[in-house]
Design an enzyme around this catalytic site. Structure first.
Site, mmCIF file in Angstrom:
data_model
loop_
_atom_site.group_PDB
_atom_site.id
_atom_site.type_symbol
_atom_site.label_atom_id
_atom_site.label_comp_id
_atom_site.label_asym_id
_atom_site.label_seq_id
_atom_site.Cartn_x
_atom_site.Cartn_y
_atom_site.Cartn_z
ATOM 1 N N HIS A 137 -22.285 -1.630 -32.398
ATOM 2 C CA HIS A 137 -21.224 -1.851 -33.381
ATOM 3 C C HIS A 137 -20.171 -0.736 -33.336
ATOM 4 C CE1 HIS A 137 -20.309 -4.929 -36.179
ATOM 5 N NE2 HIS A 137 -20.759 -4.387 -37.283
ATOM 6 N N ASN A 167 -17.809 -2.788 -42.480
ATOM 7 C CA ASN A 167 -17.467 -3.937 -43.321
ATOM 8 C C ASN A 167 -16.315 -3.662 -44.282
ATOM 9 O OD1 ASN A 167 -19.529 -5.162 -41.970
ATOM 10 N ND2 ASN A 167 -20.887 -5.341 -43.728
ATOM 11 N N ASP A 186 -16.150 -4.334 -31.214
ATOM 12 C CA ASP A 186 -17.211 -5.035 -30.479
ATOM 13 C C ASP A 186 -17.164 -6.534 -30.720
ATOM 14 O OD1 ASP A 186 -19.717 -5.580 -32.725
ATOM 15 O OD2 ASP A 186 -18.193 -4.116 -33.263
ATOM 16 N N ASN A 238 -17.040 -8.732 -39.385
ATOM 17 C CA ASN A 238 -16.743 -8.283 -40.747
ATOM 18 C C ASN A 238 -15.703 -7.165 -40.820
ATOM 19 O OD1 ASN A 238 -18.390 -10.154 -42.011
ATOM 20 N ND2 ASN A 238 -20.182 -8.839 -41.877
#
Length: 186
Positions: free
Chosen positions: A18, A61, A86, A107
């Site tokens: 991530h 997020n 990513d 997100n």
């Protein structure tokens, strides 16, 4: 141009899938990061162009929370920004350059689109591969790259850097036509 790499701050997440956005910015410039309230930043020179590198520190997020601060601090608008992050829908070894689009289920990008009120945000999506059968998406994206995957990732970062230089020199349409069909062999 301001390149905003997405990731999660702190050592726990440093080498996770991530954090590809953060890792790419570190590839471009590993030392001398400066801290602001919601982000870290640095400058790099790419093919004669000075580019600002920014890592939001609001966690993935909530990446959009940092965007108004970033834009105000560097006195830029959305046209001056390219987001690097990513993508599980792309295999490791591929990138996708886009000038706009939906969040695609990511997100961090969803938060940025909501914060800026537009989908017309330039981006480079870096493939991290599909999650293995029987693994949760969270466990996969927060898992670390293997040694072999990191070797491939270095070549992907070279490709991504070249795409970024092409955007700076010839525009995003040219970068899309050249780099969206290329793949680093695994």
């Amino acid at each position: 141009m301001v390149a905003v790499g997405l990731g999660n701050p702190g050592p726990r997440y440093a080498f996770t899938r991530h954090n590809v956005g953060f890792l790419f910015l570190d590839y471009l410039k590993s030392k001398g990061w400066k801290s602001e309230k919601f982000f870290e930043w640095n400058r790099a020179e790419l093919d004669g162009h000075e580019i600002v590198l920014v890592k939001p520190l609001t966690y993935m997020n909530l990446s959009g929370v940092a965007m108004p601060y970033i834009m105000r601090f560097f006195q830029v608008n959305v046209d001056d920004i390219i987001v690097v992050y990513d993508d599980v829908s792309l295999k490791l070894g591929k990138i996708r350059v886009r000038k706009k689009g939906s969040d695609g289920g990511h997100n961090g990008m969803k938060s940025i689109i909501q914060a800026l009120g537009t989908q017309e945000i330039k981006r480079i999506r870096i493939g991290i591969g599909e999650k293995p059968e029987g693994t949760s998406l969270v466990d996969f994206v927060l898992g670390e790259f293997s040694k072999e995957e990191l070797e491939v990732l270095q070549k992907v970062f070279e490709l991504s850097r070249d795409a970024l230089v092409t955007i700076l020199n010839e525009g995003i349409d040219k970068a899309m036509s050249v780099y969206n069909s290329l793949e680093v062999r695994v």
